[in-house]
Design a protein around this motif. Sequence first.
Motif, PDB file in Angstrom:
ATOM      1  N   ASN A 174      -7.755 -10.246  -4.548  1.00  0.00           N
ATOM      2  CA  ASN A 174      -8.171  -9.080  -5.309  1.00  0.00           C
ATOM      3  C   ASN A 174      -7.517  -7.847  -4.701  1.00  0.00           C
ATOM      4  O   ASN A 174      -7.924  -7.376  -3.643  1.00  0.00           O
ATOM      5  CB  ASN A 174      -9.699  -8.966  -5.253  1.00  0.00           C
ATOM      6  CG  ASN A 174     -10.237  -7.870  -6.162  1.00  0.00           C
ATOM      7  OD1 ASN A 174      -9.530  -7.347  -7.018  1.00  0.00           O
ATOM      8  ND2 ASN A 174     -11.494  -7.516  -5.979  1.00  0.00           N
ATOM      9  N   SER A 205      -6.141  -4.118  -3.606  1.00  0.00           N
ATOM     10  CA  SER A 205      -6.735  -2.792  -3.456  1.00  0.00           C
ATOM     11  C   SER A 205      -6.116  -1.821  -4.443  1.00  0.00           C
ATOM     12  O   SER A 205      -4.966  -1.959  -4.852  1.00  0.00           O
ATOM     13  CB  SER A 205      -6.517  -2.274  -2.027  1.00  0.00           C
ATOM     14  OG  SER A 205      -7.192  -3.086  -1.088  1.00  0.00           O
ATOM     15  N   TYR A 264      -5.472   2.367  -5.197  1.00  0.00           N
ATOM     16  CA  TYR A 264      -5.349   3.637  -4.493  1.00  0.00           C
ATOM     17  C   TYR A 264      -5.241   4.788  -5.482  1.00  0.00           C
ATOM     18  O   TYR A 264      -4.894   4.591  -6.653  1.00  0.00           O
ATOM     19  CB  TYR A 264      -4.113   3.622  -3.579  1.00  0.00           C
ATOM     20  CG  TYR A 264      -4.156   2.534  -2.535  1.00  0.00           C
ATOM     21  CD1 TYR A 264      -4.750   2.754  -1.298  1.00  0.00           C
ATOM     22  CD2 TYR A 264      -3.619   1.280  -2.793  1.00  0.00           C
ATOM     23  CE1 TYR A 264      -4.807   1.761  -0.343  1.00  0.00           C
ATOM     24  CE2 TYR A 264      -3.677   0.268  -1.851  1.00  0.00           C
ATOM     25  CZ  TYR A 264      -4.273   0.513  -0.627  1.00  0.00           C
ATOM     26  OH  TYR A 264      -4.337  -0.483   0.310  1.00  0.00           O
ATOM     27  N   GLY A 299      -2.878   0.675   4.381  1.00  0.00           N
ATOM     28  CA  GLY A 299      -3.785   0.480   3.258  1.00  0.00           C
ATOM     29  C   GLY A 299      -5.246   0.647   3.611  1.00  0.00           C
ATOM     30  O   GLY A 299      -6.116   0.482   2.752  1.00  0.00           O
ATOM     31  N   SER A 317     -11.653   4.074  -0.315  1.00  0.00           N
ATOM     32  CA  SER A 317     -10.769   3.248   0.505  1.00  0.00           C
ATOM     33  C   SER A 317     -10.969   1.755   0.282  1.00  0.00           C
ATOM     34  O   SER A 317     -10.128   0.957   0.686  1.00  0.00           O
ATOM     35  CB  SER A 317     -10.972   3.584   1.991  1.00  0.00           C
ATOM     36  OG  SER A 317     -12.318   3.347   2.370  1.00  0.00           O
ATOM     37  N   ASN A 318     -12.080   1.354  -0.344  1.00  0.00           N
ATOM     38  CA  ASN A 318     -12.324  -0.074  -0.553  1.00  0.00           C
ATOM     39  C   ASN A 318     -12.371  -0.472  -2.034  1.00  0.00           C
ATOM     40  O   ASN A 318     -12.870  -1.535  -2.375  1.00  0.00           O
ATOM     41  CB  ASN A 318     -13.620  -0.495   0.141  1.00  0.00           C
ATOM     42  CG  ASN A 318     -14.832   0.282  -0.349  1.00  0.00           C
ATOM     43  OD1 ASN A 318     -14.699   1.175  -1.168  1.00  0.00           O
ATOM     44  ND2 ASN A 318     -15.994  -0.049   0.164  1.00  0.00           N
ATOM     45  N   THR A 319     -11.839   0.376  -2.908  1.00  0.00           N
ATOM     46  CA  THR A 319     -11.795   0.048  -4.330  1.00  0.00           C
ATOM     47  C   THR A 319     -10.763  -1.042  -4.597  1.00  0.00           C
ATOM     48  O   THR A 319      -9.658  -1.006  -4.059  1.00  0.00           O
ATOM     49  CB  THR A 319     -11.459   1.288  -5.170  1.00  0.00           C
ATOM     50  OG1 THR A 319     -12.457   2.293  -4.959  1.00  0.00           O
ATOM     51  CG2 THR A 319     -11.414   0.946  -6.662  1.00  0.00           C
ATOM     52  N   THR A 320     -11.123  -2.016  -5.437  1.00  0.00           N
ATOM     53  CA  THR A 320     -10.220  -3.113  -5.778  1.00  0.00           C
ATOM     54  C   THR A 320      -9.919  -3.112  -7.274  1.00  0.00           C
ATOM     55  O   THR A 320     -10.511  -2.346  -8.042  1.00  0.00           O
ATOM     56  CB  THR A 320     -10.840  -4.465  -5.391  1.00  0.00           C
ATOM     57  OG1 THR A 320     -11.996  -4.700  -6.218  1.00  0.00           O
ATOM     58  CG2 THR A 320     -11.233  -4.497  -3.925  1.00  0.00           C
ATOM     59  N   GLN A 335      -7.065   6.174   2.226  1.00  0.00           N
ATOM     60  CA  GLN A 335      -6.426   6.800   1.081  1.00  0.00           C
ATOM     61  C   GLN A 335      -5.667   8.037   1.561  1.00  0.00           C
ATOM     62  O   GLN A 335      -6.236   8.903   2.217  1.00  0.00           O
ATOM     63  CB  GLN A 335      -7.471   7.218   0.041  1.00  0.00           C
ATOM     64  CG  GLN A 335      -8.225   6.062  -0.584  1.00  0.00           C
ATOM     65  CD  GLN A 335      -7.465   5.471  -1.767  1.00  0.00           C
ATOM     66  OE1 GLN A 335      -6.428   5.966  -2.181  1.00  0.00           O
ATOM     67  NE2 GLN A 335      -8.003   4.390  -2.312  1.00  0.00           N
ATOM     68  N   PRO A 361       0.842  -1.206   0.000  1.00  0.00           N
ATOM     69  CA  PRO A 361       0.000   0.000   0.000  1.00  0.00           C
ATOM     70  C   PRO A 361       0.869   1.244   0.000  1.00  0.00           C
ATOM     71  O   PRO A 361       2.054   1.189   0.352  1.00  0.00           O
ATOM     72  CB  PRO A 361      -0.798  -0.128   1.303  1.00  0.00           C
ATOM     73  CG  PRO A 361       0.045  -1.003   2.184  1.00  0.00           C
ATOM     74  CD  PRO A 361       0.733  -1.962   1.258  1.00  0.00           C
TER      75      PRO A 361
END
Length: 251
Positions: free
Chosen positions: A211, A213, A215, A64, A161-164, A67, A57
Amino acid sequence: MRGIEMNYFKGIVRVIALFGLALSTGACSSSRTPQMLSAQNSAAGFGNLRIVDVLPPPANSDGGLEQPLMPGDVLAVDVFQADQLSRTVQIDSRGRLSLPLIGTVLAAGKTVRRLEQEIKELYGARYLQNPDVTVFLKESAGQRVTVDGEVARAGLFPVSSNTTLLDAVALAGGFRELADQKKVYIFRSVGDQRLVANYDVASIRDGRAANPSIYGGDVVVVFTSKSRVAMDNLKDALGLSARVAAGAAAL
């Protein structure tokens, strides 16, 4: 097919320029022998870019979980029972913001919670007794990912913050017919390093791989099954000079 591959490679160099923020470089040489960008050279490094198996991260992201703030982000700073100190501010190109009494505060690269704590400490040190400070992220200009290559809608997309990685691919409309789901690369700045890793989206969808993350500032590139990347050319593209680094910091 040769012409298609060369046109595609030119598109990838354009994406790398976005990743470098303000890259200015000469034309790439086409006389060098291209090498396949693969997991076999995961320990190798070239120029200012290092290939790794798994991307860490970003720095100052609370492992991580959050953001980091970036220039251009708009924050609402609320100081309880001190309306004259509360205001909406934007992080400037140098990563700083200005607040009453305490002056300039470095914000970029920090999480919202960390910045909130620092502002509280600054007000508490000289001006207020036990200040209650809350910081909200109102607008995020920097929390975007670039997705390019063999996707339906290449471009810039907002991230949270939870985008993959699967989310990023979906935001870009999914893969095109020529996409190789095993050749998905994520570029990321971590501190003063520029890193890239290869991810197999087919394995991720099957549950055989994690999967990762995504950023703000990441660049996702999807290659075709027959595409090759000239490592020397990428070295030229990503070898950022001190002048370019200074220009990027001023954006």
